[in-house]
Design an enzyme around this catalytic site. Structure first.
Site, PDB file in Angstrom:
ATOM      1  N   CYS A 172     -32.126  22.816  30.996  1.00  0.00           N
ATOM      2  CA  CYS A 172     -32.012  24.248  31.244  1.00  0.00           C
ATOM      3  C   CYS A 172     -33.285  24.705  31.944  1.00  0.00           C
ATOM      4  O   CYS A 172     -34.277  23.970  31.977  1.00  0.00           O
ATOM      5  CB  CYS A 172     -31.793  25.023  29.940  1.00  0.00           C
ATOM      6  SG  CYS A 172     -33.185  24.981  28.802  1.00  0.00           S
ATOM      7  N   HIS A 203       0.836  -1.200   0.000  1.00  0.00           N
ATOM      8  CA  HIS A 203       0.000   0.000   0.000  1.00  0.00           C
ATOM      9  C   HIS A 203       0.869   1.248   0.000  1.00  0.00           C
ATOM     10  O   HIS A 203       2.048   1.207   0.357  1.00  0.00           O
ATOM     11  CB  HIS A 203      -0.935   0.036   1.216  1.00  0.00           C
ATOM     12  CG  HIS A 203      -0.221  -0.127   2.525  1.00  0.00           C
ATOM     13  ND1 HIS A 203       0.065  -1.368   3.055  1.00  0.00           N
ATOM     14  CD2 HIS A 203       0.271   0.788   3.399  1.00  0.00           C
ATOM     15  CE1 HIS A 203       0.690  -1.212   4.215  1.00  0.00           C
ATOM     16  NE2 HIS A 203       0.836   0.091   4.440  1.00  0.00           N
TER      17      HIS A 203
END
Length: 623
Positions: free
Chosen positions: A174, A67
């Site tokens: 929240c 490769h």
């Protein structure tokens, strides 16, 4: 990316008379070139040979995977070859190589060759699978064998991940449960995907908890992130590593939180119910931060009562006939009387709920009843919103003190504490404190504030409207924004409806100003920002200031000043036009119940345009 995405028939050779490593590499390079993935065949071959000079890519068991990653490669690709008699390839085990896969990866496309190399190496460990590939006679069958084996492996990995659960869990919450909660959840989920980390997020929004974490998921998780600005159920996390932080960090610091969760350095959480000291967070919380969290816990539980009751009361005035009896306006017709009675009942829970849940945030469940009673006494005693705030904090810390006081009692009396000792002594003491200590001075202060606000001249009210509107845009859902909103809701309880109108219009302007700017100053924003800007029209009209947060976070020095100017102008104009609002939420949808609705709409339009123009002037053109 799968192996078969990179390999096609033109890059496969199943039968030939290759005799040496050099011939094998030459053949594989020619096959790769035939697939059209190479810019420069010779340069690619040179890169492959350089890689071989470092160490052989003959990994053993008859396999070789040469490769290279180089600029000579146009597109990532594979070529494959079978040599049944084998080739001396200097393999690690000294055995001939029979099965060859060559990988080509372009320089600029990351480490795709390593990813494919790892997957190839994994599936080729199966000896029977290798033998089938070596003996295959058809290229289509060769590709199908690889595809089937890869799918089998991927299914195994998915099944294993599903069985083991999520590595990281999170809870977001929240105070209002409208925007920050879900923005933090989305940020954590998206970042987890990018990082390859399995994560599940529970949202504690205005509609209740969604995507709730199960006991099995909690047991299997490495760490739990609690990104919240109000109290959430923590007892279930006993003995687990927990990170507690602000909900804003869930939005802006998702990657850092996930990395910390995986580091193994997060503190182990011990719930107070276990008789151990609470490890709140690896962040040291300031006293101000703790007070803010307790206050927001009360406000978040109070809002449904205030919003629902406030809108019903406003509708009662809309559907009533003023001419029947001006002194009884809002109750003159049966339908209006019904709306006002129901709305007034809901609104009446505002202060007890506020105090009760502040107390519960501090002293846990035993403090809830004590806070409720304190809030009701403050309401009836004339100390109003300020009295209820004090009652909530006093009740919470009172119960904390009672817990310490009664901790020396025998264990046999443990069951009596929450049902007898805490409520009896807590309610008795809070009653005495509120009635004799808190109510007299706070009621007098309340009357003074009310008289001052009512006695304000036109210019003073306009200035206050500008201040309230500007505060709503400074941190867009943060402490300053919430302080202005709490002032507006407190003013409702005192019958001063014009301040709530200035507060709401100030919160509507930032998303609208940004949306308008992305529409009319397109060259100041990226394509993605322009697409996000469209949703801000809806968020602004719905009084969801948090829609402006992504833009403010990306460019705070330009976006925030522009939004503050626009909101301040809108707040001042709302006050100047004599607009009044009995409902603490609803945005454009409660326009019919606002005093002088046309003036209010005009103030909203002008403020939004001013914000748009300032932002358009401040922002630089985007290439």
């Amino acid at each position: 990316m799968k192996i078969t995405d990179l390999l096609n028939k033109s890059g496969i050779e199943l039968s030939n008379g290759i005799k040496s490593k050099e011939e094998a590499i030459n053949k594989l390079v020619n096959l790769m070139d035939s697939t059209g993935n190479l810019k420069d065949k010779e340069s690619y071959k040179k890169a492959v040979l350089e890689r071989e000079s470092l160490s052989t890519t003959g990994i053993g068991d008859g396999i070789a995977i040469p490769h290279a990653k180089t600029t000579a490669v146009k597109n990532a690709g594979l070529s494959a070859m079978v040599v049944k008699d084998g080739v001396d390839y200097d393999s690690l085990d000294g055995q001939p190589a029979k099965l060859f896969f060559m990988i080509a990866a372009p320089e600029e496309k990351g480490d795709v060759h390593l990813e494919v190399l790892a997957r190839l190496s994994t599936i080729l460990m199966d000896e029977k699978f290798r033998e089938r590939l070596i003996n295959v006679k058809d290229k289509n069958e060769f590709l199908k064998l690889i595809d089937d084996k890869e799918n089998e492996k991927l299914n195994e990995e998915n099944s294993k991940e599903q069985k083991s659960g999520y590595r990281v869990l999170a809870v977001t919450a929240c105070p209002t449960g409208i925007a920050h909660t879900f923005m933090a959840a989305e940020s954590l989920e998206n970042k987890g995907k990018d990082m390859g980390v399995s994560i599940k997020v529970e949202t504690n929004g205005s509609g209740g908890a969604k995507n709730v974490l199960t006991r099995e998921e909690i047991e299997n998780a490495e760490c739990i992130i609690v990104a919240a600005d109000k109290k959430v159920d923590m007892a279930r996390f006993e003995g687990k590593r927990v990170i507690q932080t602000k909900v804003a960090n869930g939005i802006h610091k998702a990657e850092a939180l996930i990395n910390e969760a995986l580091s193994g350095n997060a503190p182990v959480y011990h719930h107070s119910g276990k008789g151990e000291e609470i490890q709140e967070s690896n962040e040291k919380e300031s006293i101000g931060r703790q007070i803010y969290k307790h206050l927001m816990n009360g406000v978040s539980h109070m809002l449904p009562f205030v919003i629902g009751g406030g809108i019903l009361i406003a509708l009662a005035f809309l559907f009533d006939d003023y001419s029947i009896d001006p002194a009884n306006f809002g109750m003159n017709t049966p339908f209006a009387a019904f709306l006002k009675t129901v709305g007034g009942t809901a609104f009446g829970f505002m202060l007890p709920v506020l105090a009760g849940y502040i107390a519960m945030s501090i002293g846990d469940r035993p403090a809830l009843a004590v806070g409720f009673v304190g809030g009701m006494l403050a309401n009836e005693g004339g100390s109003g919103f300020l009295g209820a705030l004090l009652a909530g904090f006093i009740a919470g810390y009172l119960v904390v003190g009672l817990k310490k006081l009664f901790s020396t009692l025998p264990d046999s009396l443990e069951g009596l504490k929450p049902v007898l000792l805490y409520p009896f002594f807590g309610i008795l003491i809070i009653g005495a404190l509120i009635v004799f200590v808190i109510n007299p001075p706070v009621a007098a202060l309340n009357n003074g504030i009310t008289n001052t606000l009512n006695g304000m001249g036109e210019s003073s009210k306009i200035l206050l409207g500008a201040v309230l509107g500007g505060m709503m845009a400074i941190d867009m859902g943060g402490p300053i924004n919430k302080a202005a909103y709490v002032f507006g809701t407190a003013s409702l309880a005192n019958g001063q409806f014009e301040f709530m109108a200035a507060v709401m219009i100030g919160g509507m302007v930032p998303p609208l100003a940004i949306a308008l700017c992305t529409t009319f100053f397109k060259n100041r924003f990226t394509k993605r920002e322009r697409q996000s800007g469209l949703t801000n029209y809806i968020m602004g009209l719905s009084f969801i200031t948090e829609g402006a947060i992504p833009f403010a976070a990306a460019d705070p020095l330009r976006v925030i000043p522009a939004c503050v100017v626009g909101s301040a102008v809108a707040g001042a104009l709302s006050m100047a036009f004599g607009c009044a609002l009995r409902a603490p939420h609803g945005g454009i949808f409660v326009l019919p119940v606002i005093t002088n609705p046309l003036g209010y709409f005009g103030a909203l339009v002008i403020g939004s345009l001013v914000g748009m123009i300032v932002l358009g002037l401040l922002k630089k053109k985007v290439d």
